[in-house]
Design a protein around this motif. Structure first.
Motif, short mmCIF file in Angstrom:
data_model
loop_
_atom_site.label_atom_id
_atom_site.label_comp_id
_atom_site.label_asym_id
_atom_site.label_seq_id
_atom_site.Cartn_x
_atom_site.Cartn_y
_atom_site.Cartn_z
N SER A 1 89.25 -53.62 71.19
CA SER A 1 88.66 -52.45 71.80
C SER A 1 87.72 -51.75 70.82
N PHE A 2 88.16 -51.66 69.56
CA PHE A 2 87.31 -51.03 68.54
C PHE A 2 86.00 -51.79 68.37
N LEU A 3 86.07 -53.12 68.28
CA LEU A 3 84.86 -53.91 68.09
C LEU A 3 83.91 -53.75 69.27
N MET A 4 84.45 -53.71 70.47
CA MET A 4 83.59 -53.56 71.64
C MET A 4 82.93 -52.19 71.69
N THR A 5 83.70 -51.14 71.37
CA THR A 5 83.12 -49.79 71.41
C THR A 5 82.11 -49.60 70.28
N ALA A 6 82.39 -50.18 69.11
CA ALA A 6 81.44 -50.09 67.99
C ALA A 6 80.14 -50.82 68.33
N PHE A 7 80.27 -51.99 68.95
CA PHE A 7 79.08 -52.73 69.37
C PHE A 7 78.32 -51.97 70.44
N GLY A 8 79.06 -51.35 71.36
CA GLY A 8 78.42 -50.54 72.39
C GLY A 8 77.66 -49.37 71.78
N ASN A 9 78.25 -48.73 70.77
CA ASN A 9 77.59 -47.64 70.08
C ASN A 9 76.33 -48.12 69.37
N PHE A 10 76.43 -49.30 68.74
CA PHE A 10 75.28 -49.91 68.06
C PHE A 10 74.16 -50.18 69.06
N THR A 11 74.52 -50.78 70.20
CA THR A 11 73.52 -51.14 71.20
C THR A 11 72.86 -49.92 71.81
N ALA A 12 73.66 -48.91 72.14
CA ALA A 12 73.12 -47.70 72.77
C ALA A 12 72.11 -47.01 71.87
N THR A 13 72.43 -46.91 70.58
CA THR A 13 71.51 -46.26 69.66
C THR A 13 70.29 -47.14 69.37
N ALA A 14 70.46 -48.46 69.45
CA ALA A 14 69.34 -49.36 69.19
C ALA A 14 68.25 -49.23 70.23
N PHE A 15 68.60 -48.79 71.44
CA PHE A 15 67.59 -48.65 72.49
C PHE A 15 66.51 -47.63 72.10
N ASP A 16 66.88 -46.65 71.28
CA ASP A 16 65.88 -45.68 70.82
C ASP A 16 64.76 -46.37 70.05
N PHE A 17 65.16 -47.27 69.15
CA PHE A 17 64.14 -47.96 68.36
C PHE A 17 63.41 -49.01 69.19
N VAL A 18 64.12 -49.62 70.14
CA VAL A 18 63.46 -50.57 71.04
C VAL A 18 62.34 -49.86 71.81
N THR A 19 62.59 -48.63 72.22
CA THR A 19 61.57 -47.84 72.92
C THR A 19 60.33 -47.67 72.05
N ILE A 20 60.55 -47.38 70.77
CA ILE A 20 59.43 -47.22 69.84
C ILE A 20 58.66 -48.53 69.68
N VAL A 21 59.40 -49.63 69.57
CA VAL A 21 58.75 -50.94 69.43
C VAL A 21 57.92 -51.26 70.67
N LEU A 22 58.44 -50.98 71.85
CA LEU A 22 57.69 -51.21 73.09
C LEU A 22 56.43 -50.33 73.15
N MET A 23 56.54 -49.14 72.61
CA MET A 23 55.39 -48.25 72.57
C MET A 23 54.27 -48.87 71.73
N PHE A 24 54.66 -49.51 70.63
CA PHE A 24 53.66 -50.11 69.74
C PHE A 24 53.11 -51.43 70.30
N ALA A 25 53.62 -51.87 71.42
CA ALA A 25 53.01 -53.02 72.09
C ALA A 25 51.69 -52.62 72.75
N HIS A 26 51.47 -51.30 72.88
CA HIS A 26 50.26 -50.80 73.55
C HIS A 26 49.37 -50.00 72.61
N VAL A 27 49.91 -49.57 71.47
CA VAL A 27 49.11 -48.80 70.50
C VAL A 27 49.30 -49.39 69.11
#
Length: 289
Positions: A47-73
């Motif tokens: 359960s800990f590993l799954m929740t930690a991975f979920g926390n990692f993934t959820a916060t990673a979306f913030d940087f993914v958004t920035i990367v997608l932004m730089f696909a256009h600028v």
């Protein structure tokens, strides 16, 4: 007057050192409570590993958004992707450390409302240590890991002319930034003694401040930049030291040596948050339930 003070100290020689045992006891109590929650967490490792991975993934979306932004600028506010990654990684790691150690402070308002804070007051342990360690969530390591990975990418991708000063600034801003964010958590908790239902106000400065610092200061209005520099000094978490590493000028025209002030600002913020906490605790009135 000096004779009176010296006489008072002579009569109670332990008074000068009174705060230290209290601090040591608080740290010890914090460690014991954290250890209890760690044992509870490790009892269900999957359960800990799954929740930690979920926390990692959820916060990673913030940087993914920035990367997608730089696909256009090619640049955002004059900053390239690796430069923004440095800002993002430093702020994310600093906030992750503070969130891991002090993130439970946002539950204080609930305790004040339902009267369960009274149970903490009767224990011979500092209340701050009990509140901060309550429900210690090791899964928040996912946020720290994600921030460190982005920071590592930035340091590898950037073409920086390293000096001893610049190399020292990087760990300095992460550690000092975590103390500044921790102070904001404590000050927000102190405010909840009065407002009782102010967790969202606190989150606007902690989680909201972290999101703000992920982007370069050049895209924000100067009044906002002044506010997070001179009022709530979040700019010292990453903007000021990171711009020194990047050899960029700060939008407000401050001298470059302010990049070395984060430890001083962190100490001042911690002291101010401590005073606010003591004032809030004194103002607390039990629900009587």
């Amino acid at each position: 007057m000096a004779d009176v003070v010296e006489g008072a100290v002579a009569e109670s020689p332990g008074a000068v050192f009174a705060p230290r045992p209290r601090l040591v006891e608080g740290v010890r109590a914090y460690g014991l409570i954290v250890g209890m929650w760690l044992r509870s967490t490790m009892a269900y490792r999957a359960s800990f590993l799954m929740t930690a991975f979920g926390n990692f993934t959820a916060t990673a979306f913030d940087f993914v958004t920035i990367v997608l932004m730089f696909a256009h600028v090619d640049a955002l506010g004059g900053y390239t992707l690796p430069e923004i990654a440095l800002l993002y990684g430093a702020a994310g790691t600093a906030f992750g450390l503070a969130d891991l150690l002090m993130g439970s402070m946002d539950r204080l308002g609930r305790r004040v409302r339902d009267g369960t804070l009274d149970t903490l007051l009767v224990r011979p342990v500092p209340v701050l240590a009990q509140v901060a360690a309550d429900r210690f969530a090791l899964r928040r390591l996912g946020r720290i890991t994600q921030g460190l990975l982005v920071l590592g990418y930035a340091l590898v991708a950037l073409d920086i002319e390293w000096t001893v000063a610049k190399a020292a600034v990087v760990p300095l801003m992460v550690l000092s930034g975590s103390v500044i964010f921790g102070a904001v958590f404590v000050a927000g908790g102190a405010f909840q003694f009065i407002a009782q239902d102010a967790s969202q106000v606190q989150n606007s400065f902690t989680y909201g401040g972290n999101t703000l610092l992920q982007y370069p200061p050049t895209i924000f209005a100067k009044d906002l930049v002044r506010g997070v520099t001179f009022v709530v000094p979040l700019a010292f978490v990453n903007w000021l030291p990171a711009l020194y590493v990047l050899d960029r000028d700060y939008p407000l025209g401050l001298p470059r040596w302010v990049a070395f002030l984060p430890p001083v600002v962190a100490a001042v913020c911690a002291a101010g948050a401590g005073l606010a906490w003591r004032a809030g605790l004194r103002a607390y009135r039990s629900t009587g339930s």
